[in-house]
Design a protein around this motif. Structure first.
Motif, PDB file in Angstrom:
ATOM      1  N   GLY A   8      39.340  53.067  63.899  1.00 12.73           N
ATOM      2  CA  GLY A   8      40.254  53.754  64.802  1.00 12.73           C
ATOM      3  C   GLY A   8      39.774  55.138  65.190  1.00 12.73           C
ATOM      4  N   LEU A   9      39.343  55.928  64.190  1.00 13.30           N
ATOM      5  CA  LEU A   9      38.873  57.281  64.484  1.00 13.30           C
ATOM      6  C   LEU A   9      37.540  57.265  65.242  1.00 13.30           C
ATOM      7  CD1 LEU A   9      39.759  59.182  61.174  1.00 13.30           C
ATOM      8  CD2 LEU A   9      40.899  59.327  63.394  1.00 13.30           C
ATOM      9  N   GLY A  10      36.631  56.386  64.823  1.00 10.00           N
ATOM     10  CA  GLY A  10      35.348  56.274  65.528  1.00 10.00           C
ATOM     11  C   GLY A  10      35.556  55.867  66.971  1.00 10.00           C
ATOM     12  N   ALA A  11      36.458  54.898  67.192  1.00  9.56           N
ATOM     13  CA  ALA A  11      36.745  54.430  68.544  1.00  9.56           C
ATOM     14  C   ALA A  11      37.364  55.540  69.386  1.00  9.56           C
ATOM     15  CB  ALA A  11      37.677  53.226  68.498  1.00  9.56           C
ATOM     16  N   PHE A  12      38.281  56.294  68.784  1.00  7.52           N
ATOM     17  CA  PHE A  12      38.951  57.386  69.512  1.00  7.52           C
ATOM     18  C   PHE A  12      37.936  58.394  70.042  1.00  7.52           C
ATOM     19  CE2 PHE A  12      40.552  61.756  69.390  1.00  7.52           C
ATOM     20  CZ  PHE A  12      41.545  61.672  70.347  1.00  7.52           C
ATOM     21  N   PHE A  13      37.044  58.855  69.181  1.00  5.44           N
ATOM     22  CA  PHE A  13      36.082  59.866  69.601  1.00  5.44           C
ATOM     23  C   PHE A  13      35.065  59.293  70.591  1.00  5.44           C
ATOM     24  CE2 PHE A  13      37.740  62.115  65.916  1.00  5.44           C
ATOM     25  CZ  PHE A  13      37.801  63.413  66.402  1.00  5.44           C
ATOM     26  N   ALA A  14      34.698  58.033  70.426  1.00  2.21           N
ATOM     27  CA  ALA A  14      33.783  57.411  71.379  1.00  2.21           C
ATOM     28  C   ALA A  14      34.415  57.353  72.768  1.00  2.21           C
ATOM     29  CB  ALA A  14      33.408  56.008  70.908  1.00  2.21           C
ATOM     30  N   GLY A  28      29.268  60.315  68.914  1.00  4.91           N
ATOM     31  CA  GLY A  28      30.520  60.691  68.266  1.00  4.91           C
ATOM     32  C   GLY A  28      31.164  59.533  67.531  1.00  4.91           C
ATOM     33  N   GLY A  29      31.156  58.363  68.167  1.00  2.00           N
ATOM     34  CA  GLY A  29      31.760  57.187  67.550  1.00  2.00           C
ATOM     35  C   GLY A  29      31.067  56.787  66.261  1.00  2.00           C
ATOM     36  N   PHE A  30      29.740  56.743  66.279  1.00  2.00           N
ATOM     37  CA  PHE A  30      28.979  56.350  65.086  1.00  2.00           C
ATOM     38  C   PHE A  30      29.134  57.367  63.949  1.00  2.00           C
ATOM     39  CE2 PHE A  30      26.302  53.434  67.734  1.00  2.00           C
ATOM     40  CZ  PHE A  30      26.523  52.307  66.961  1.00  2.00           C
ATOM     41  N   VAL A  31      29.032  58.652  64.285  1.00  5.04           N
ATOM     42  CA  VAL A  31      29.100  59.692  63.256  1.00  5.04           C
ATOM     43  C   VAL A  31      30.469  59.703  62.575  1.00  5.04           C
ATOM     44  CG1 VAL A  31      29.105  62.185  62.842  1.00  5.04           C
ATOM     45  CG2 VAL A  31      27.325  61.157  64.273  1.00  5.04           C
ATOM     46  N   VAL A  32      31.540  59.656  63.362  1.00  9.16           N
ATOM     47  CA  VAL A  32      32.889  59.667  62.789  1.00  9.16           C
ATOM     48  C   VAL A  32      33.131  58.403  61.962  1.00  9.16           C
ATOM     49  CG1 VAL A  32      35.362  59.598  63.337  1.00  9.16           C
ATOM     50  CG2 VAL A  32      33.838  61.158  64.574  1.00  9.16           C
ATOM     51  N   TYR A  33      32.641  57.269  62.440  1.00 11.69           N
ATOM     52  CA  TYR A  33      32.785  56.015  61.695  1.00 11.69           C
ATOM     53  C   TYR A  33      32.092  56.109  60.333  1.00 11.69           C
ATOM     54  CZ  TYR A  33      32.000  51.106  60.419  1.00 11.69           C
ATOM     55  OH  TYR A  33      31.933  49.909  59.741  1.00 11.69           O
ATOM     56  N   ILE A  34      30.876  56.647  60.323  1.00 11.40           N
ATOM     57  CA  ILE A  34      30.114  56.770  59.072  1.00 11.40           C
ATOM     58  C   ILE A  34      30.784  57.760  58.121  1.00 11.40           C
ATOM     59  CG2 ILE A  34      27.932  57.566  58.081  1.00 11.40           C
ATOM     60  CD1 ILE A  34      26.539  56.478  60.591  1.00 11.40           C
ATOM     61  N   LEU A  35      31.171  58.934  58.626  1.00 10.26           N
ATOM     62  CA  LEU A  35      31.782  59.959  57.781  1.00 10.26           C
ATOM     63  C   LEU A  35      33.108  59.476  57.200  1.00 10.26           C
ATOM     64  CD1 LEU A  35      31.096  63.234  59.824  1.00 10.26           C
ATOM     65  CD2 LEU A  35      29.944  62.425  57.748  1.00 10.26           C
ATOM     66  N   THR A  36      33.922  58.796  58.001  1.00 11.76           N
ATOM     67  CA  THR A  36      35.210  58.301  57.519  1.00 11.76           C
ATOM     68  C   THR A  36      35.015  57.207  56.473  1.00 11.76           C
ATOM     69  OG1 THR A  36      36.131  58.733  59.725  1.00 11.76           O
ATOM     70  CG2 THR A  36      37.466  57.421  58.221  1.00 11.76           C
ATOM     71  N   SER A  37      34.026  56.348  56.683  1.00 13.29           N
ATOM     72  CA  SER A  37      33.731  55.295  55.702  1.00 13.29           C
ATOM     73  C   SER A  37      33.273  55.900  54.378  1.00 13.29           C
ATOM     74  CB  SER A  37      32.655  54.352  56.251  1.00 13.29           C
ATOM     75  OG  SER A  37      33.109  53.688  57.421  1.00 13.29           O
ATOM     76  N   LEU A  38      32.466  56.964  54.453  1.00 12.46           N
ATOM     77  CA  LEU A  38      32.015  57.654  53.239  1.00 12.46           C
ATOM     78  C   LEU A  38      33.190  58.316  52.522  1.00 12.46           C
ATOM     79  CD1 LEU A  38      28.706  59.352  54.479  1.00 12.46           C
ATOM     80  CD2 LEU A  38      28.900  57.448  52.864  1.00 12.46           C
ATOM     81  N   ALA A  39      34.070  58.946  53.284  1.00 10.50           N
ATOM     82  CA  ALA A  39      35.225  59.623  52.693  1.00 10.50           C
ATOM     83  C   ALA A  39      36.132  58.632  51.955  1.00 10.50           C
ATOM     84  CB  ALA A  39      36.013  60.357  53.769  1.00 10.50           C
ATOM     85  N   LEU A  40      36.227  57.429  52.479  1.00  8.44           N
ATOM     86  CA  LEU A  40      37.069  56.401  51.863  1.00  8.44           C
ATOM     87  C   LEU A  40      36.311  55.575  50.823  1.00  8.44           C
ATOM     88  CD1 LEU A  40      38.934  55.122  55.068  1.00  8.44           C
ATOM     89  CD2 LEU A  40      39.838  56.636  53.289  1.00  8.44           C
ATOM     90  N   LYS A  41      35.035  55.928  50.624  1.00  5.33           N
ATOM     91  CA  LYS A  41      34.161  55.212  49.682  1.00  5.33           C
ATOM     92  C   LYS A  41      34.026  53.723  50.030  1.00  5.33           C
ATOM     93  CE  LYS A  41      35.139  58.366  45.850  1.00  5.33           C
ATOM     94  NZ  LYS A  41      35.583  58.509  44.443  1.00  5.33           N
ATOM     95  N   GLN A  42      34.075  53.436  51.337  1.00  6.34           N
ATOM     96  CA  GLN A  42      33.898  52.056  51.811  1.00  6.34           C
ATOM     97  C   GLN A  42      32.442  51.881  52.256  1.00  6.34           C
ATOM     98  OE1 GLN A  42      36.922  51.466  54.830  1.00  6.34           O
ATOM     99  NE2 GLN A  42      38.592  51.614  53.343  1.00  6.34           N
ATOM    100  N   TYR A  43      31.551  51.956  51.276  1.00  8.64           N
ATOM    101  CA  TYR A  43      30.124  51.985  51.542  1.00  8.64           C
ATOM    102  C   TYR A  43      29.609  50.683  52.165  1.00  8.64           C
ATOM    103  CZ  TYR A  43      30.760  55.829  48.251  1.00  8.64           C
ATOM    104  OH  TYR A  43      31.215  56.956  47.605  1.00  8.64           O
ATOM    105  N   HIS A  44      30.334  49.601  51.934  1.00 11.86           N
ATOM    106  CA  HIS A  44      29.886  48.308  52.478  1.00 11.86           C
ATOM    107  C   HIS A  44      29.885  48.294  54.010  1.00 11.86           C
ATOM    108  CE1 HIS A  44      34.300  48.071  52.431  1.00 11.86           C
ATOM    109  NE2 HIS A  44      34.189  47.182  53.392  1.00 11.86           N
TER     110      HIS A  44
END
Length: 440
Positions: free
Chosen positions: A376-382, A398-414
């Motif tokens: 959702g956040l990655g899509a919004f910024f994209a 923007g979309g890729f960076v926010v998606y990666i950072l949010t996934s890291l913050a949530l520890k959803q490394y997969h």
């Protein structure tokens, strides 16, 4: 006739030559608007419009003919809507590239797409990008070209303070443009074939009635020469870090735009469904044509070529084989000689089509799961960065960076696979380097 039937498997597909011809003509009518629209948009990059009218038509003929003969599918191809706007307003006016350099970028993206289509890189790339981000790219592109259409019609203007505001509603051109948007929306909602073409014609006639446009003195003439724009690609300066995101953006958008279009066309007749891997082979051949057509198109002097969803109109009329595409290409060959008509269409009759195409592309937002935070956040910024920065590449980064950072913050490394990392780094690295360079 027997050879044609056997080559295209017309009888096997429960069709006939007559049905395929009608289907091809229907697709032709639905797509004819692309000639005046694409040539007008691309001419804003500085290329001569007369040569573009011929080049767009030739690119459509070649791509659609290859689609019919090589891939044997009822899928017409032409200069992609949205990508042509990005060519003129994003790469040339926004990034300051010459149109020759922009053609070089298109050519390179087409070559890479062709390589991807011939190898397993295609499958890897498709699986690497989350579907939510793919739909966000389509929605963002829709917002981008809709904004361009509204700005070009002067419905939205930039104030002295640098803020967007409504234009002068006393302008007859604005009201004709608004009427054109309404007409095309109404006809499209009613699923009327050639809705864009009808809207453009009506706006052009209204322009003539109010003295804002001139009627052509003749209808038929020889095509204009493409010599001023053909084989003018400039590769000097294209192989720079700053242009990597742009090349990647064109590659990804062309790939997923094609896949989305082909899925829509194929769903009606089960065209790309797996039947002993035949569906995959047909899809691969169609993507190969799509990529090769972009390379050819850039050589002729036009932006990225892609599959057109208007092909569904021909399929709805019974088109089932590549013969539909062949007939469509033949009809476009006849349109080469309608140059005076295309050249006489005023710009304010063109841009309503751009607004509606953008709005329809934005509808892809419905496929994004905004309850999924990284998506959702990655899509919004994209989505918001594309129209706000006039850059698809910035939206992609923007979309890729926010998606990666949010996934890291949530520890959803997969969620963070190798493809996402590579594309994210390639997207953001030039922006970082450019910032450091400016700081220094």
């Amino acid at each position: 006739m027997h050879f044609i039937d056997k080559y295209f498997k017309i009888t096997e597909s429960k069709s006939s030559i007559k049905t395929e011809a009608i289907a091809g003509f229907t697709t032709f009518l639905s797509m004819l608007y692309i000639v005046p629209v694409a040539s007008s948009i691309l001419s804003d990059s500085g290329m001569p419009k007369d040569a573009l009218i011929t080049a767009v038509t030739l690119a459509t003929i070649i791509a659609t003919l290859l689609s019919g003969i090589w891939a044997k599918v009822p899928v017409a191809m032409s200069v992609g809507m949205g990508l042509n706007a990005y060519f003129s307003y994003g790469m040339v006016k926004g990034m300051g590239l010459s149109w020759e350099q922009a053609l070089g970028v298109v050519f390179l993206s087409g070559v890479i797409f062709l390589i991807v289509s011939l190898t397993k890189l295609r499958t890897w790339l498709i699986k690497s990008i989350p579907s939510g981000l793919r739909f966000a790219l389509a929605a963002g592109l829709g917002a981008f070209i809709c904004a361009i259409g509204l700005r070009s019609l002067d419905i939205i203007q930039i104030s002295n303070d640098g803020l967007p505001e409504l234009g002068n509603l006393n302008s007859t051109k604005i009201w004709i443009g608004l009427f054109g948007v309404g007409i095309i929306l109404f006809l499209s909602a009613r699923k009327i074939h050639a809705s864009f073409l009808i809207g453009i014609i009506i706006c052009s006639l209204l322009g003539g009635v109010f003295g804002l446009a001139s009627l052509p003195h003749q209808i038929i003439s020889t095509p204009a020469s493409i010599a001023p724009i053909a084989f003018k690609m400039d590769f000097i300066g294209v192989f720079t870090l700053a242009l990597i995101p742009t090349i990647i953006s064109l590659l990804i958008l062309d790939l997923f735009d094609s896949l989305g279009t082909l899925a829509g066309v194929g769903a009606k007749i089960g065209l790309f469904q797996n039947k002993d891997n035949k569906g995959d082979k047909v899809l691969e051949k169609t993507l190969q044509v799509d990529a090769a057509a972009t390379v050819v198109g850039a050589s002729l002097g036009v932006s990225t070529t892609t599959s057109f969803l208007e092909s569904t109109s021909g399929v709805s009329e019974g088109g089932r084989t590549g013969l539909t595409s062949v007939f469509c290409a033949l009809f476009f060959t006849l349109s080469l000689f309608l140059f005076p008509l295309f050249a006489a269409i005023p710009d304010f009759a063109i841009y309503p089509a751009l607004v509606v195409v953008g709005a329809m592309m934005f509808l892809e937002i419905k496929n994004i799961d905004f309850s999924d935070l990284p998506i959702g956040l990655g899509a919004f910024f994209a989505i918001v960065l594309m129209p706000l920065t006039y850059s698809i590449a910035n939206g992609l980064a923007g979309g890729f960076v926010v998606y990666i950072l949010t996934s890291l913050a949530l520890k959803q490394y997969h969620r963070i696979n190798l493809g996402v990392i590579i594309l994210g780094v390639l997207s953001i690295l030039p922006i970082i380097v450019h910032g450091i360079f400016l700081k220094g």
